[in-house]
Design a protein around this motif. Sequence first.
Motif, PDB file in Angstrom:
ATOM      1  N   GLU A  80      42.388  25.198  34.627  1.00  0.00           N
ATOM      2  CA  GLU A  80      43.223  24.422  33.712  1.00  0.00           C
ATOM      3  C   GLU A  80      44.320  23.669  34.466  1.00  0.00           C
ATOM      4  O   GLU A  80      44.628  22.520  34.146  1.00  0.00           O
ATOM      5  N   GLU A  96      42.601  29.984  34.565  1.00  0.00           N
ATOM      6  CA  GLU A  96      43.963  29.474  34.730  1.00  0.00           C
ATOM      7  C   GLU A  96      44.004  28.384  35.803  1.00  0.00           C
ATOM      8  O   GLU A  96      44.592  27.310  35.606  1.00  0.00           O
ATOM      9  N   ASP A 113      39.836  38.325  25.432  1.00  0.00           N
ATOM     10  CA  ASP A 113      40.684  37.222  25.876  1.00  0.00           C
ATOM     11  C   ASP A 113      39.860  36.136  26.572  1.00  0.00           C
ATOM     12  O   ASP A 113      40.077  34.936  26.359  1.00  0.00           O
ATOM     13  N   ARG A 153      39.237  32.226  25.384  1.00  0.00           N
ATOM     14  CA  ARG A 153      39.584  31.139  26.294  1.00  0.00           C
ATOM     15  C   ARG A 153      38.358  30.282  26.615  1.00  0.00           C
ATOM     16  O   ARG A 153      38.427  29.052  26.664  1.00  0.00           O
TER      17      ARG A 153
END
Length: 429
Positions: free
Chosen positions: A313, A310, A101, A105
Amino acid sequence: MTVHPLHSTQGTQGTYVRRDGRWDDLERLRNTSPMYDAVIEELDGRRIRVGNHWLTDWASCNYLGFDLEPEIMDAIDPYVRTWGTHPSWSRLLGNSRPYIDIEERLTELLGAPDTLLLPTITHIHMSVIPILAGDGTIFLDSQSHKTIYDGCMYAKGLGATVQRFRAGDPEHLAELLAQAPPGKAKLIAMDGVNSMTGLAPDLARFAEVARQYDALLYVDEAHGFGVIGERRPDETSPYGSRGNAIVKYAGETYDNIVLVGGFSKSYSSLMAFLALPTWLKNHLKVAAPPYLYSGPSPTASLATVMAGLEVNEKRGDEIRADLYRKTMRVLDHVRALGVWTPNTGTTPIIELPLAPGEDIAKVGQYLWDNETYVTLAAYPLVPRDQVGFRIQVTAANTDAEIDQLNGVLTTLAQAGKLRREAFGLGNAA
């Protein structure tokens, strides 16, 4: 008995420990300065306690303050409950899903063909540089980080040739490449944002030279990843946007470029990566010892990297804008004092060489007494004419802490402890 040219002292087991005199200054500092080998007992934001002494930490590389971000801390427990504390397979045997993952990303963030996660940048340099170089030639930037140098020396021991080119001089590099033996690998090894000066190379020009001579440009972006990134009309600071490192900051593609980066600085996590073509990624899976043999990063690092991506972003550019503002408060003050720093740009790494003849131990003690914790740069970590200290500004430092730091720097400057004359080093980011 033949006397070895290095100092020799008899060890407790009757063997001889060879001491290289170059390290005497550093060993003296380690033994006498509270700034070296310190045991940090407690932290409170960017304040740290060593023994009973509280200081403000300017030696941390946690540029984005992710080490203190509650949202990122809270991500650890669910990952550990799911995956245990450590996925102890070598990656060749088994990958916990978070690895895949994160690579997906990260590949999107970097705009790279593919990415490969390994535990540390040092692991990468020591294992990947020899694979890429083979029995060809490595062209090593003369100011490259010691871990790059070590990887190149290991490659040399396995049959590669190493030639050094002048830092920040793509024309000198081109001259050396033109003389390289045909039909052999050509690897250019260099830093992105330099860990001492805060400067970034003219990557576009170095990439142009690499492609002209069909060489591979290998760039260590330990300190730039997370800080600098792609340039856009809506960017919130001169650092660019997204923190996706020097290739995007320079407006470049990954053609003939392998980017090496780490999460241990801006993302405050134990993990590193390569941005590279998929065919090379697959080859390293069977050729690079850290993928075959090493224990992987702990589950907490997997959790904090994903949570950090996260946060980046959602509000990374806002954090970088604040980091830029705080950095410029220090840089503008240093320049107003007439003190010289090789950081002619805006990155949060501020090197301050001492004035000629000044004692790094005495300056370090003054900083300690005034609650200012820095990275002391002693010989032979740096050349003798660059001995001084490094400040790293982070988003977690407060304005009050910056005021206090600037006051300390003013006193040192007025006392003539800091260098005022310049000697050029590279290009600014």
